[in-house]
Design a protein around this motif. Structure first.
Motif: not given
Ligand SMILES: Cc1cc2nc3c(=O)[nH]c(=O)nc-3n(C[C@H](O)[C@H](O)[C@H](O)COP(=O)(O)OP(=O)(O)OC[C@H]3O[C@@H](n4cnc5c(N)ncnc54)[C@H](O)[C@@H]3O)c2cc1C
Length: 428
Positions: A49-55, A384-387, A391-404, A424-426
Motif C-alpha cells: 500500500l503506497l502513501g496515498s492509499t495509506r492516507a 517516490s513517484n511509484l505513487d 507522472l511516471q507514465w508521462r516520463i516513461f511513455r517515450g524518449p521525450e518524457g525521459v529526456d525532459a 512529489a508523490p501523488a
C-alpha cells in the motif's frame, strides 16, 4: 433513503463502503467469504500500500498498522547484466507491505461496526446482479478478478494483451535475514522477468516475501509450474537456485538451515491478463451496476499498482456518489458515463505504464535506471513517484518524457535549483 449495494469485500469494496458510511449513506456489502474465511484462506497477493492509499486509510480511521518503525522505506532496483545496474531510492512516505488476510477482515469488521450491512453471500450468476438492482439505487461490482466482472464489456483498445505476460509465484518465507533497513528489492532479469523481495506484515508478524514474475518459458518460469502444495522442499530448493543465479543479493542473506516456506497456504501461483472494462452495465428498468478496482482495471502486479489503483478509484467513485445524491441527481446512465470517464482518468496511467513495462524495456527506460544508479535524486524520484502513476507514465511513455525528466535534474544540478524537478508523490 438511498442505498448502495457493493459486491466483493476486497480493498475496493471495503474502502468504498467505509467512505460511504462515513458520509452517512446506507450501504450493504455482499461477500462470498466471512472475515474468518478470509483470514484462513490462501495468500491472495503480496500487496504494497503506497502513501496515498495509506492516507485514505488514515482518513477513514482504518490505519490500524501505522507503526513508524515498520514499512517499506526504499526501493532497491537492480538490473542483471554486465555491468549490473543498481540504485536505491527512498520511498517518501513509506509504503506498507501487508497480508490482505490481515487487512481485509479488519476493515470488514470496521464496516459492520459503523453500520454497514454485511451479507454473507456470493453473487453469481449475473441474473442475481439484476435482482440486486431492485434492492439498491446503485450496484457496485468490486469482485476483483472474479467471474462476475465479465458482465462489464472488455475494452479492447485499453487492453492490449490477450494472454498473461507474466506467470506469478509468490510465497512467504523464514530464514532470510531482513536488510538493514526494510525495503523492497526489485531485481530485473532481462528476458526472464522480475524478482521482488520485501517484508510483509502478517498476523504472525513480519516475514520475508518473495514474488517471482516470470516471462512464460523463461528461466524463472519453472517455479510457477511446480505444484505448490505437494512438497514444500521442491519449491524451497527451486527458489534457492533461482535466487543464487539471479538475485545474489537476496541469496547472500539466506540461512539454508532455517530457510522454509512459512505454511503451505502461504504461497500462490497466478497468471493475470491485464484487462480494462467499461465501468457500467444496465441492469434493466433504469438501474445500473458500476465496476471498481480490479473488476474495472486488472493490472499485472509488476509495478505495484493494482490495489493502489483500486483504492484510488473506490474513493473517486464514493465522491461521485455522494455528490450526485447531495445534488438530488439520479444514479443513471449519465452518472455512469461520468464515472467511466473519471475512473479511467485516474487508473488509465497506471494501466498503460504497467502494460508498457511488461514489454522488453526500451532504451529510454534503461536510461532512467542507468541514471538512477549514478544520481541519488533520480533513484529517490523513481521510488517516490511509484505513487504518482500519471507522472511516471508521462516520463516513461517515450524518449521525450525521459529526456525532459533527466534534463530537469541536469539543470537543477547546474542552477542548484531542485524546484525544476517534480518528485512529489501523488495526492490522495
Ligand atoms: C502476487 C500479487 C502481488 C500483488 N502486489 C501488489 C502490490 O504490490 N501493489 C498493489 O497495489 N497491488 C498488488 N497486487 C494487485 C492487488 O492485489 C489487486 O489489484 C487488488 O487486490 C484488487 O482489489 P479489489 O478490491 O478490486 O479485488 P480483490 O482484492 O480481488 O477483492 C475482491 C473480493 O470479492 C470477492 N468476490 C469475488 N467474486 C465474488 C462474488 N461473486 N460475490 C461476492 N464476492 C465475490 C473475493 O472473494 C474478494 O474478497 C498484487 C496481486 C498479486 C496477485
Amino acid at each position: 433513503m438511498s442505498s448502495i449495494g457493493i459486491v466483493g469485500a476486497g480493498i475496493a469494496g471495503l474502502q468504498l463502503g467505509l467512505y460511504l458510511r462515513s458520509r452517512g449513506i446506507s450501504c450493504s456489502l455482499y461477500t462470498d467469504r466471512s472475515s474468518d474465511e478470509i483470514r484462513s484462506s490462501r495468500l491472495p497477493s503480496t500487496a504494497a500500500l503506497l502513501g496515498s492509499t495509506r492516507a485514505r486509510d488514515r482518513e477513514l480511521g482504518t490505519n490500524h498498522w501505522d507503526d513508524a518503525t515498520f514499512g517499506c522505506f526504499h526501493v532497491d532496483v537492480r538490473v542483471k547484466g554486465l555491468p549490473e545496474l543498481s540504485s536505491q531510492g527512498r520511498i517518501d512516505p513509506p509504503a506498507l507491505f501487508i497480508d490482505m488476510r490481515l487487512y481485509l477482515p479488519r476493515l470488514l469488521e470496521d464496516f459492520e461496526a459503523r453500520g454497514g450491512r454485511v451479507i454473507r453471500s456470493g453473487v453469481l450468476p449475473a441474473s442475481n446482479l439484476a435482482r440486486l438492482g431492485d434492492a439498491h439505487d446503485l450496484v457496485v461490482v468490486a469482485t476483483g478478478r472474479g467471474d462476475l466482472g465479465t458482465v462489464f464489456p472488455r475494452d479492447y483498445h485499453r487492453s492490449p494483451w490477450l494472454e498473461p505476460q507474466r506467470r506469478l509465484f509468490a510465497g512467504l518465507f523464514r530464514g532470510i535475514d531482513f536488510p538493514q533497513e526494510l525495503g523492497l528489492l526489485f531485481q530485473i532479469v532481462p528476458g526472464h522477468g522480475e524478482i521482488f523481495e520485501s517484508q510483509l506484515l502478517t498476523a504472525e508478524g513480519p516475514v520475508s516475501c518473495l514474488l517471482f514474475e516470470a516471462i512464460p518459458g523463461g528461466a524463472l518460469d519453472a517455479l510457477t509450474r511446480v505444484p505448490c502444495d505437494d512438497d514444500p522442499h521442491v519449491v524451497e530448493s527451486l527458489v534457492l537456485d533461482l535466487l543464487e543465479a539471479n538475485a545474489p543479493n537476496v541469496h547472500a542473506r539466506v540461512d539454508r538451515q532455517t530457510f522454509h516456506l512459512t505454511r503451505p497456504r502461504d504461497c500462490m501461483q497466478a497468471a493475470i491478463v491485464p484487462t480494462a472494462r467499461r465501468a457500467y452495465v444496465e441492469l434493466g428498468e433504469g438501474r445500473y451496476a458500476v465496476a471498481v478496482g480490479d473488476a474495472f482495471a486488472t493490472h499485472d502486479p509488476v509495478l505495484w499498482q493494482g490495489a493502489n489503483a483500486a483504492s484510488r478509484s473506490a474513493w473517486a467513485l464514493g465522491e461521485s456518489i455522494v455528490q450526485a445524491l447531495a445534488a438530488g441527481r439520479p444514479l443513471d446512465r449519465r452518472f455512469c458515463e461520468g464515472v467511466d470517464e473519471r475512473l479511467w482518468s485516474l487508473v488509465g496511467p497506471s494501466m498503460e505504464w504497467t502494460n508498457a513495462f511488461l514489454s522488453p524495456p526500451p532504451p529510454h527506460t534503461m536510461a532512467i535506471f542507468s541514471a538512477a544508479s549514478r544520481d541519488q535524486r533520480i533513484a529517490d524520484a523513481f521510488a517516490s513517484n511509484l505513487d504518482n502513476p500519471a507522472l511516471q507514465w508521462r516520463i516513461f511513455r517515450g524518449p521525450e518524457g525521459v529526456d525532459a525528466f533527466l534534463e530537469g535534474f541536469r539543470r537543477a544540478k547546474t542552477s542548484r535549483s531542485a524546484g525544476a524537478v517534480s518528485v512529489a508523490p501523488a495526492s490522495a
